[in-house]
Design an enzyme around this catalytic site. Structure first.
Site: not given
Length: 180
Positions: A61-63, A131
């Site tokens: 998700g962060e990628t 994050e």
């Protein structure tokens, strides 16, 4: 405070190692570039005139969320080295960001020899963390090198915020290496 962290890191790692190894075995895929965890980053092109950014995202998700930042850095002529923590995020980064990066690897364990070795290899001019990935040893290296650190999409739960408010000195130490 960093010395307390350094003293506690190895015993903490040894306690957590069995669970970590079981997780690695179950998930698979950790053999690929396993040395990255110990600061042995993939070969990168020699430093030239262009600026270099180290972008780190933990999960898939962060990628995906940070991909537009990688695209923009690339468009502006910045060399991007991308790290992640999970094998699934590594695969996504390799599939979607390989053309716009000078390398993709795993984030090193936050232990001084590993972190230093990774910094020597990457030599970034900027660090972008997604994050709340505030690793003390990593941030200390950034501070010593004078490398600005930017956190994108960082957030704290109400519970964590309440806990950190009770120990403001710890909060300053934990996030003190982040510039923006």
């Amino acid at each position: 405070m960093i010395w307390v962290y350094r003293l506690l890191f190895l015993p903490g790692l040894l306690v957590m190692l069995p669970a970590y190894l079981v997780r690695m075995f179950r998930r698979g895929g950790y053999r690929t570039q396993f040395g990255n965890r110990f600061g042995r980053m993939p070969p990168l092109p020699p430093r030239g005139e262009r600026r270099r950014a180290w972008v780190h995202a933990v999960s898939v998700g962060e990628t995906l969320a940070i991909a537009p930042v990688v695209h923009e850095l690339y468009r502006r002529g910045v060399e991007v080295f991308f790290t992640t923590t999970t094998t699934t995020a590594f695969a996504v980064a390799r599939d979607r960001l390989a053309a716009e990066t000078i390398g993709i690897g795993y984030f090193p364990l936050d232990f001084l020899p590993f972190t230093r070795a990774a910094w020597r290899r990457v030599q970034p001019d900027l660090v972008v963390l997604t994050e709340g990935e505030f690793w003390p040893e990593f941030l200390r290296c950034a501070g010593k090198k004078g490398t600005p650190v930017v956190s994108v999409n960082a957030r704290l739960s109400d519970r964590s915020f309440g806990r950190l408010r009770r120990v403001p000195w710890l909060a300053r130490w934990w996030a003190g290496g982040v510039d923006r």
